[in-house]
Design a protein around this motif. Structure first.
Motif, PDB file in Angstrom:
ATOM      1  N   PHE A   1      10.698  17.430 -25.873  1.00 26.21           N
ATOM      2  CA  PHE A   1      10.627  16.129 -25.211  1.00 26.21           C
ATOM      3  C   PHE A   1      10.545  15.041 -26.272  1.00 26.21           C
ATOM      4  N   ASN A   2      10.907  13.826 -25.886  1.00 26.96           N
ATOM      5  CA  ASN A   2      10.903  12.692 -26.802  1.00 26.96           C
ATOM      6  C   ASN A   2       9.471  12.190 -26.990  1.00 26.96           C
ATOM      7  N   LYS A   3       8.941  12.338 -28.196  1.00 30.29           N
ATOM      8  CA  LYS A   3       7.553  11.966 -28.459  1.00 30.29           C
ATOM      9  C   LYS A   3       7.343  10.460 -28.541  1.00 30.29           C
ATOM     10  N   LYS A   4       8.429   9.698 -28.571  1.00 31.80           N
ATOM     11  CA  LYS A   4       8.301   8.243 -28.504  1.00 31.80           C
ATOM     12  C   LYS A   4       8.106   7.783 -27.062  1.00 31.80           C
ATOM     13  N   GLU A   5       8.545   8.612 -26.125  1.00 33.38           N
ATOM     14  CA  GLU A   5       8.469   8.277 -24.702  1.00 33.38           C
ATOM     15  C   GLU A   5       7.307   8.982 -24.000  1.00 33.38           C
ATOM     16  N   PHE A   6       7.002  10.195 -24.459  1.00 31.41           N
ATOM     17  CA  PHE A   6       5.973  11.003 -23.802  1.00 31.41           C
ATOM     18  C   PHE A   6       4.864  11.380 -24.775  1.00 31.41           C
ATOM     19  N   ASP A   7       3.698  11.601 -24.197  1.00 33.13           N
ATOM     20  CA  ASP A   7       2.563  12.135 -24.946  1.00 33.13           C
ATOM     21  C   ASP A   7       2.261  13.519 -24.379  1.00 33.13           C
ATOM     22  N   ALA A   8       1.428  14.311 -25.079  1.00 31.51           N
ATOM     23  CA  ALA A   8       1.190  15.674 -24.616  1.00 31.51           C
ATOM     24  C   ALA A   8      -0.101  16.240 -25.183  1.00 31.51           C
ATOM     25  N   PHE A   9      -0.628  17.226 -24.470  1.00 28.37           N
ATOM     26  CA  PHE A   9      -1.727  18.041 -24.967  1.00 28.37           C
ATOM     27  C   PHE A   9      -1.232  19.478 -25.030  1.00 28.37           C
ATOM     28  N   LEU A  10      -1.481  20.132 -26.150  1.00 29.38           N
ATOM     29  CA  LEU A  10      -1.056  21.519 -26.324  1.00 29.38           C
ATOM     30  C   LEU A  10      -1.904  22.440 -25.457  1.00 29.38           C
ATOM     31  N   LEU A  11      -1.236  23.293 -24.687  1.00 33.25           N
ATOM     32  CA  LEU A  11      -1.937  24.281 -23.870  1.00 33.25           C
ATOM     33  C   LEU A  11      -2.079  25.606 -24.613  1.00 33.25           C
ATOM     34  N   GLN A  12      -0.979  26.084 -25.132  1.00 32.89           N
ATOM     35  CA  GLN A  12      -0.984  27.347 -25.865  1.00 32.89           C
ATOM     36  C   GLN A  12       0.379  27.539 -26.511  1.00 32.89           C
ATOM     37  N   LYS A  13       0.494  28.550 -27.341  1.00 26.70           N
ATOM     38  CA  LYS A  13       1.782  28.907 -27.917  1.00 26.70           C
ATOM     39  C   LYS A  13       2.232  30.241 -27.334  1.00 26.70           C
TER      40      LYS A  13
END
Length: 281
Positions: A144-156
């Motif tokens: 996803f575009n990190k300039k448009e969206f933010d995120a929290f890592l759940l797992q790998k």
């Protein structure tokens, strides 16, 4: 909540037409032009480019419309929550995660809200749903575009190749004659596999026979009964690998681990809530 002029800008960004914007907002076309001109005068920069009868938003106009859209639907959500004293969470989830991660999220969310709505689709559809305010956040394995969206890592998650037990090969080249089952365009798992192929200087067209199936579970069932290979998250086929209905393909140079994220709009008012959700699951 927004000034009417910003609502007009949002509509103009969507329809790229003064006439259609006027129709959708039930106002006159001159009123649309006047509101945009008033906003441009107040802000002291151009929002719209008129080119031989066609309408385009300037880069600044696009960014402002996107920001106004976010304020509009997040503001509505805040007011509804305060008015009704009920939290309504709308969650998106990609197909690959719907049978693994989604159930525990639904269970956890049901303890904190009376209403949980879930939309399941591929990565690109879920991202568009977030943009449009149709869902508040999405459980996504794709990029996803990190300039448009933010995120929290759940797992790998481990991303692997699977096929029938008869396959004994150690290179991707030896699989080009086998049927390749893959998800539709816009799917996160397909994008991950295509990106890896590119690092090996190959692409999907190098496979002589490709079959697109939108459902991960349908791909798994096909592989259990027919010749073919596919690439997916290991968690989707844990039971099939244990019972030897499918085999993990041991390919040289194929070691892919991909992050699973809870994704939401950049600078969201609800960022702290999403963080609480991630920490509680």
């Amino acid at each position: 909540m927004l000034d009417r002029r910003y609502q007009t800008l949002i509509a103009l960004a969507k329809y790229h037409s003064f006439t259609k914007t006027a129709q959708k907002l039930y106002i006159t076309q001159p009123a649309v032009s006047q509101q945009i001109a008033s906003l441009e005068e107040e802000l002291d920069f151009a929002l719209v480019i008129r080119d031989h009868g066609k309408i385009h938003l300037t880069p600044a106009g696009e960014k402002l419309a996107q920001f106004a859209t976010q304020i509009e639907f997040e503001g509505t959500k805040v007011i509804d929550s305060l008015r009704n004293n009920v939290e309504h969470l709308k969650m998106g989830c990609t197909l690959s995660l719907s049978s693994t991660i989604l159930p525990k999220f639904v269970q956890q969310l049901s303890t904190r809200t009376n209403i949980v709505t879930t939309k399941i689709n591929n990565t690109q559809h879920i991202l568009q749903n977030i943009r449009d305010g149709k869902v508040d956040f999405g459980l996504i394995e794709g990029n996803f575009n990190k300039k448009e969206f933010d995120a929290f890592l759940l797992q790998k998650e481990h991303f692997i190749g699977v096929g029938h037990n008869k396959y004994r090969c150690d290179s991707i080249e030896n699989l080009f004659n086998q049927p390749l089952l893959l998800r539709e365009k816009g799917s996160g798992s397909r994008e991950i596999f295509e990106n890896w192929l590119a690092t090996q200087n190959y692409n999907i067209n190098d496979f002589k026979n490709t079959i697109e199936i939108a459902s991960p579970s349908a791909i798994i069932e096909y592989l259990k009964q027919n010749d073919g290979i596919s690439f997916m998250y290991e968690s989707l086929v844990v039971n099939e690998l244990k019972t030897e209905q499918l085999k993990k393909l041991d390919l040289t140079g194929f070691h892919v681990e991909h992050p699973i994220n809870l994704v939401f709009l950049k600078n969201s008012y609800f960022k702290n809530i999403y963080q609480e959700i991630v920490e509680s699951v």
